[in-house]
Design a protein around this motif. Structure first.
Motif, PDB file in Angstrom:
ATOM      1  N   ASP A 250     -94.374  50.893 -28.625  1.00 54.76           N
ATOM      2  CA  ASP A 250     -93.099  50.214 -28.832  1.00 54.76           C
ATOM      3  C   ASP A 250     -92.868  50.010 -30.329  1.00 54.76           C
ATOM      4  OD1 ASP A 250     -90.782  48.554 -27.761  1.00 54.76           O
ATOM      5  OD2 ASP A 250     -91.823  47.095 -29.031  1.00 54.76           O
ATOM      6  N   ALA A 251     -91.723  50.507 -30.825  1.00 52.84           N
ATOM      7  CA  ALA A 251     -91.451  50.465 -32.267  1.00 52.84           C
ATOM      8  C   ALA A 251     -91.356  49.031 -32.783  1.00 52.84           C
ATOM      9  CB  ALA A 251     -90.158  51.222 -32.572  1.00 52.84           C
ATOM     10  N   SER A 252     -90.729  48.137 -32.015  1.00 52.69           N
ATOM     11  CA  SER A 252     -90.587  46.755 -32.485  1.00 52.69           C
ATOM     12  C   SER A 252     -91.938  46.062 -32.566  1.00 52.69           C
ATOM     13  CB  SER A 252     -89.637  45.977 -31.569  1.00 52.69           C
ATOM     14  OG  SER A 252     -90.130  45.926 -30.245  1.00 52.69           O
ATOM     15  N   THR A 253     -92.846  46.405 -31.652  1.00 55.32           N
ATOM     16  CA  THR A 253     -94.191  45.830 -31.706  1.00 55.32           C
ATOM     17  C   THR A 253     -94.929  46.316 -32.947  1.00 55.32           C
ATOM     18  OG1 THR A 253     -94.286  45.711 -29.294  1.00 55.32           O
ATOM     19  CG2 THR A 253     -96.372  45.574 -30.476  1.00 55.32           C
ATOM     20  N   GLN A 254     -94.796  47.594 -33.245  1.00 54.34           N
ATOM     21  CA  GLN A 254     -95.402  48.105 -34.476  1.00 54.34           C
ATOM     22  C   GLN A 254     -94.882  47.354 -35.695  1.00 54.34           C
ATOM     23  OE1 GLN A 254     -95.454  52.297 -35.245  1.00 54.34           O
ATOM     24  NE2 GLN A 254     -96.017  52.857 -33.153  1.00 54.34           N
ATOM     25  N   ILE A 265    -100.107  50.355 -41.456  1.00 50.16           N
ATOM     26  CA  ILE A 265     -99.041  51.356 -41.420  1.00 50.16           C
ATOM     27  C   ILE A 265     -98.470  51.419 -40.016  1.00 50.16           C
ATOM     28  CG2 ILE A 265     -98.426  53.773 -41.807  1.00 50.16           C
ATOM     29  CD1 ILE A 265    -100.955  54.011 -43.548  1.00 50.16           C
ATOM     30  N   ALA A 266     -97.137  51.407 -39.914  1.00 56.66           N
ATOM     31  CA  ALA A 266     -96.432  51.611 -38.645  1.00 56.66           C
ATOM     32  C   ALA A 266     -95.796  52.995 -38.686  1.00 56.66           C
ATOM     33  CB  ALA A 266     -95.381  50.530 -38.432  1.00 56.66           C
ATOM     34  N   MET A 267     -96.124  53.834 -37.698  1.00 58.14           N
ATOM     35  CA  MET A 267     -95.743  55.241 -37.725  1.00 58.14           C
ATOM     36  C   MET A 267     -94.453  55.556 -36.981  1.00 58.14           C
ATOM     37  SD  MET A 267     -97.964  57.088 -39.429  1.00 58.14           S
ATOM     38  CE  MET A 267     -97.558  58.699 -38.755  1.00 58.14           C
ATOM     39  N   ASP A 268     -94.031  54.704 -36.058  1.00 50.73           N
ATOM     40  CA  ASP A 268     -92.941  55.071 -35.141  1.00 50.73           C
ATOM     41  C   ASP A 268     -91.826  54.038 -35.180  1.00 50.73           C
ATOM     42  OD1 ASP A 268     -94.332  57.416 -33.805  1.00 50.73           O
ATOM     43  OD2 ASP A 268     -95.761  55.803 -33.421  1.00 50.73           O
ATOM     44  N   ILE A 269     -91.215  53.888 -36.330  1.00 47.24           N
ATOM     45  CA  ILE A 269     -90.202  52.851 -36.545  1.00 47.24           C
ATOM     46  C   ILE A 269     -88.803  53.437 -36.397  1.00 47.24           C
ATOM     47  CG2 ILE A 269     -89.272  51.239 -38.224  1.00 47.24           C
ATOM     48  CD1 ILE A 269     -91.956  50.384 -37.071  1.00 47.24           C
ATOM     49  N   GLU A 270     -87.926  52.687 -35.718  1.00 43.94           N
ATOM     50  CA  GLU A 270     -86.530  53.095 -35.551  1.00 43.94           C
ATOM     51  C   GLU A 270     -85.740  52.779 -36.817  1.00 43.94           C
ATOM     52  OE1 GLU A 270     -85.401  50.834 -32.191  1.00 43.94           O
ATOM     53  OE2 GLU A 270     -86.376  52.151 -30.744  1.00 43.94           O
ATOM     54  N   PRO A 271     -84.620  53.485 -37.046  1.00 46.32           N
ATOM     55  CA  PRO A 271     -83.837  53.262 -38.259  1.00 46.32           C
ATOM     56  C   PRO A 271     -83.401  51.813 -38.467  1.00 46.32           C
ATOM     57  CG  PRO A 271     -83.114  55.262 -37.176  1.00 46.32           C
ATOM     58  CD  PRO A 271     -84.097  54.620 -36.257  1.00 46.32           C
ATOM     59  N   ASP A 272     -82.894  51.165 -37.412  1.00 48.28           N
ATOM     60  CA  ASP A 272     -82.421  49.790 -37.569  1.00 48.28           C
ATOM     61  C   ASP A 272     -83.565  48.842 -37.920  1.00 48.28           C
ATOM     62  OD1 ASP A 272     -79.875  50.615 -37.012  1.00 48.28           O
ATOM     63  OD2 ASP A 272     -79.862  49.900 -34.940  1.00 48.28           O
ATOM     64  N   THR A 273     -84.716  49.065 -37.295  1.00 45.79           N
ATOM     65  CA  THR A 273     -85.876  48.227 -37.588  1.00 45.79           C
ATOM     66  C   THR A 273     -86.337  48.449 -39.017  1.00 45.79           C
ATOM     67  OG1 THR A 273     -86.548  48.351 -35.270  1.00 45.79           O
ATOM     68  CG2 THR A 273     -88.212  47.635 -36.851  1.00 45.79           C
ATOM     69  N   ALA A 274     -86.354  49.701 -39.447  1.00 48.06           N
ATOM     70  CA  ALA A 274     -86.743  50.004 -40.833  1.00 48.06           C
ATOM     71  C   ALA A 274     -85.804  49.303 -41.816  1.00 48.06           C
ATOM     72  CB  ALA A 274     -86.725  51.510 -41.060  1.00 48.06           C
ATOM     73  N   TYR A 385     -89.524  60.113 -33.200  1.00 46.63           N
ATOM     74  CA  TYR A 385     -88.912  60.216 -34.520  1.00 46.63           C
ATOM     75  C   TYR A 385     -87.892  59.102 -34.755  1.00 46.63           C
ATOM     76  CZ  TYR A 385     -90.872  64.865 -33.746  1.00 46.63           C
ATOM     77  OH  TYR A 385     -91.700  65.905 -33.432  1.00 46.63           O
ATOM     78  N   GLY A 386     -88.229  57.902 -34.262  1.00 49.12           N
ATOM     79  CA  GLY A 386     -87.381  56.746 -34.470  1.00 49.12           C
ATOM     80  C   GLY A 386     -86.228  56.621 -33.499  1.00 49.12           C
ATOM     81  N   VAL A 387     -86.133  57.511 -32.513  1.00 44.38           N
ATOM     82  CA  VAL A 387     -85.000  57.489 -31.583  1.00 44.38           C
ATOM     83  C   VAL A 387     -85.517  57.278 -30.158  1.00 44.38           C
ATOM     84  CG1 VAL A 387     -83.084  58.792 -30.592  1.00 44.38           C
ATOM     85  CG2 VAL A 387     -83.560  58.924 -33.049  1.00 44.38           C
ATOM     86  N   SER A 388     -85.069  56.204 -29.540  1.00 43.64           N
ATOM     87  CA  SER A 388     -85.397  55.940 -28.138  1.00 43.64           C
ATOM     88  C   SER A 388     -84.751  57.008 -27.266  1.00 43.64           C
ATOM     89  CB  SER A 388     -84.881  54.554 -27.739  1.00 43.64           C
ATOM     90  OG  SER A 388     -84.720  54.451 -26.351  1.00 43.64           O
ATOM     91  N   GLN A 389     -85.550  57.679 -26.433  1.00 41.64           N
ATOM     92  CA  GLN A 389     -84.985  58.697 -25.548  1.00 41.64           C
ATOM     93  C   GLN A 389     -84.107  58.077 -24.468  1.00 41.64           C
ATOM     94  OE1 GLN A 389     -85.648  62.305 -26.333  1.00 41.64           O
ATOM     95  NE2 GLN A 389     -85.847  60.902 -28.058  1.00 41.64           N
ATOM     96  N   GLN A 390     -84.364  56.836 -24.127  1.00 42.86           N
ATOM     97  CA  GLN A 390     -83.471  56.121 -23.208  1.00 42.86           C
ATOM     98  C   GLN A 390     -82.083  55.976 -23.837  1.00 42.86           C
ATOM     99  OE1 GLN A 390     -84.098  54.672 -20.012  1.00 42.86           O
ATOM    100  NE2 GLN A 390     -81.953  54.011 -19.920  1.00 42.86           N
ATOM    101  N   SER A 391     -82.030  55.513 -25.075  1.00 45.93           N
ATOM    102  CA  SER A 391     -80.746  55.358 -25.769  1.00 45.93           C
ATOM    103  C   SER A 391     -80.064  56.704 -25.966  1.00 45.93           C
ATOM    104  CB  SER A 391     -80.962  54.678 -27.125  1.00 45.93           C
ATOM    105  OG  SER A 391     -81.518  53.399 -26.962  1.00 45.93           O
ATOM    106  N   LEU A 392     -80.863  57.731 -26.282  1.00 40.02           N
ATOM    107  CA  LEU A 392     -80.308  59.065 -26.466  1.00 40.02           C
ATOM    108  C   LEU A 392     -79.638  59.551 -25.190  1.00 40.02           C
ATOM    109  CD1 LEU A 392     -80.017  61.706 -28.116  1.00 40.02           C
ATOM    110  CD2 LEU A 392     -82.272  62.363 -27.250  1.00 40.02           C
ATOM    111  N   TRP A 393     -80.293  59.379 -24.052  1.00 41.12           N
ATOM    112  CA  TRP A 393     -79.719  59.882 -22.808  1.00 41.12           C
ATOM    113  C   TRP A 393     -78.555  59.031 -22.317  1.00 41.12           C
ATOM    114  CZ3 TRP A 393     -79.410  64.344 -20.736  1.00 41.12           C
ATOM    115  CH2 TRP A 393     -80.351  65.321 -21.066  1.00 41.12           C
ATOM    116  N   GLU A 394     -78.526  57.779 -22.648  1.00 44.05           N
ATOM    117  CA  GLU A 394     -77.343  56.971 -22.333  1.00 44.05           C
ATOM    118  C   GLU A 394     -76.133  57.493 -23.106  1.00 44.05           C
ATOM    119  OE1 GLU A 394     -78.636  53.029 -23.203  1.00 44.05           O
ATOM    120  OE2 GLU A 394     -79.790  52.830 -21.347  1.00 44.05           O
TER     121      GLU A 394
END
Length: 533
Positions: A250-254, A265-274, A385-394
């Motif tokens: 989970d990106a937010s947990t990282q 180091i957090a490797m899997d951060i979403e753009p908004d979180t970054a 790559y920072g993009v939730s596949q759930q959000s992508l498919w929605e």
């Protein structure tokens, strides 16, 4: 803010105070004069696709970071110019005039943890084993007919056909060299019987037999991997004694853990979180363009959606996607190549992608005689790559609805998804790809021909791909290779079996207690280059 590294150094200093009357003691951080290594570096990373440490049996995004910890390849790529191939375990190489034979000269000072010195026999055994185990990475050796030992420090590759990209191909981490003597003592087989006779995976999942700087100490599945620095590493030692990879999906947990100092180091951060972490005390945010692609894949022989065998239907789906909307809302403005060959690779910059055109998509569906198309979509419920596949498919669900295509989205765990994708069970899904080497052939091979691994998963009907791929490999002239690559990328775009959605930006968030954290084109990040600040 306290960090994992700062706590480690503080503990080391406390121990020094206790022991001061008995012995001298360092701070625990890297010091060029003393040669001491810092104690521990901790990473948060999604390790959902880490199924084994045996490169002959796997093709997984996480492996590009993990394999270089314990194993190395004959060549490497230049971090700043990845099209440039550099010596690594090999010191030099040369090709025959017909590009069918490549000869590599090896270093003579490389050792394995066993104390054995690496020779051409180890290269031959390791790479023939990749081919003959017939795992997911075997295609990397598909063009190799034989590997021949010339002498202890010379190895020859004889190919089934010409390949102008072969030196670049050899940079893929899956083609690392292992201790053949130790492997054979523990069930490894490299000849044609390996597909059934090889029994070394369990051994490789707990014991290091590569030439890399670290040894595997512990692997707790779905929890963490611990690597310890080799005392006898043949090369320049990295800065950290221990590297821990925590499996955090989970990106937010990282993000919370790196803020709290529990990981460095957090490797899997979403753009908004970054963006939310920019400027915070003790935190550094690294944002760089990458070569990583998130794509759609459609199956020509889907029992549930036979309409996908029609070129016009796939092209309509390609035109139905609001790429700019995905890029701006989910992917931090990431660009998009024309086909599944990244921008920056040979030929890719010359081909314009097909854009969003819902009216044209509706017209193509009408011409194909298709209405009321309904697609059931199973996809990996992860962040890539920072993009939730759930959000992508929605978002894709909304886009497709505008052209009359109904999408039922069904997120599944990664392990179930990859099993189904490899078996060719999905009508349509999303996937990811990060490069292991930096010639366009590394995309043409899996994505641009029917016999490629993704051609097979999608039952692709694309005969022109093999013809152009063979021509590309046989071409020596850079301008000629560019022309053929452009033609093949255009054909891949128009076939629309595999459709790129975006070429991701990479976000790395790290404590200011470490330095040297940056995106690596073929290894995600180069852990051996990271040092205490």
């Amino acid at each position: 803010m306290e960090t994992a590294l700062k706590r480690t150094i503080s503990t080391a200093l406390a121990a020094c105070v206790v022991a001061l009357s008995l012995t001298a003691c360092g701070s625990g951080s890297s010091d060029s004069d003393s040669g001491n290594a810092a104690d521990e570096l901790r990473l948060g990373i999604a390790l959902g696709d880490l199924a084994t440490f045996d490169p002959a049996r796997v093709l997984a995004d996480a492996m590009q970071l993990v394999i270089p910890m314990y194993a190395e390849t004959l060549v490497d790529v230049d971090q700043d110019d990845p099209k440039t191939v550099l010596p690594n375990l090999a010191t030099s190489w040369e090709a025959s005039e017909d590009l069918k034979t490549y000869t590599f000269k090896l270093r003579d000072d490389v050792t394995f943890p066993s104390g054995n010195t690496m020779t051409a026999e180890d290269v031959k055994f390791s790479l023939e084993r990749v081919k003959n185990v017939q795992g997911a990475s075997a295609f990397k050796m598909g063009i190799v007919d034989s590997v021949n030992v010339v002498d202890d420090t010379t190895v020859e590759f004889v190919l089934t056909g010409p390949d102008s990209s072969f030196p670049s191909r050899m940079a893929a981490p899956y083609l690392s060299v292992f201790d053949s003597k130790v492997l054979q003592e523990n069930g490894a087989v490299s000849d044609a019987s390996a597909v059934t006779a090889d029994d070394a995976q369990a051994f490789m999942d707990k014991t290091t037999v590569g030439t890399g700087p670290y040894e595997l100490e512990e692997w707790r599945r779905n929890s963490e991997v611990v690597f310890k620095l080799r005392d006898d590493y043949w090369g320049e030692a990295p800065a950290f004694d221990t590297i821990v990879l925590e499996d955090i999906r989970d990106a937010s947990t990282q993000a919370q853990l790196v803020e709290r100092g529990d990981i460095d180091i957090a490797m899997d951060i979403e753009p908004d979180t970054a963006a939310s972490l920019e400027g915070k005390d003790g935190i550094k945010v690294v944002t760089e363009p990458s070569f990583n692609i998130n794509y759609l894949a459609m199956n020509h022989q889907s029992k549930d959606a036979p309409e996908l065998a029609d070129d016009k239907v796939r092209q309509a789906i390609q035109m139905a996607v609001d790429y700019d909307g995905i890029s701006s809302a989910l992917a931090d403005g990431a660009p998009r190549p024309a086909a599944v060959v990244p921008i920056g690779f040979v030929g890719a910059d010359k081909v314009e992608p097909i854009g969003y055109d819902p009216d044209a998509a509706k017209k193509l569906l009408d011409e194909a005689g298709v209405s009321g198309l309904e697609l059931d979509v199973e996809f990996a419920n992860v962040t890539w790559y920072g993009v939730s596949q759930q959000s992508l498919w929605e978002k894709l669900q909304s886009d497709f609805d505008k052209v009359g295509i109904k999408v039922n989205i069904r997120p599944v765990e990664y392990e179930k998804w990859i099993e189904g994708y490899r078996a060719g069970e999905f009508s349509i899904t999303s996937g990811l790809w990060a490069p292991e080497d930096f010639d366009s052939s590394s995309y043409f091979d899996p994505f641009g021909r029917e016999a490629g691994i993704y051609g097979e998963r999608t039952s692709m009907d694309f005969p022109i791909g093999q013809k152009l791929y063979d021509e590309y490999l046989a071409e020596k002239d850079p301008a000629g290779r560019e022309t053929i690559a452009e033609e093949l990328i255009t054909a891949m775009r128009d076939d629309a079996t595999l459709i790129p959605l975006f070429q991701a930006n990479k976000f790395l968030v790290h404590s200011d207690a470490v330095t040297g954290v940056r995106y690596s084109p073929n290894k995600q990040i180069r852990l051996a280059e990271i040092k205490p600040s």
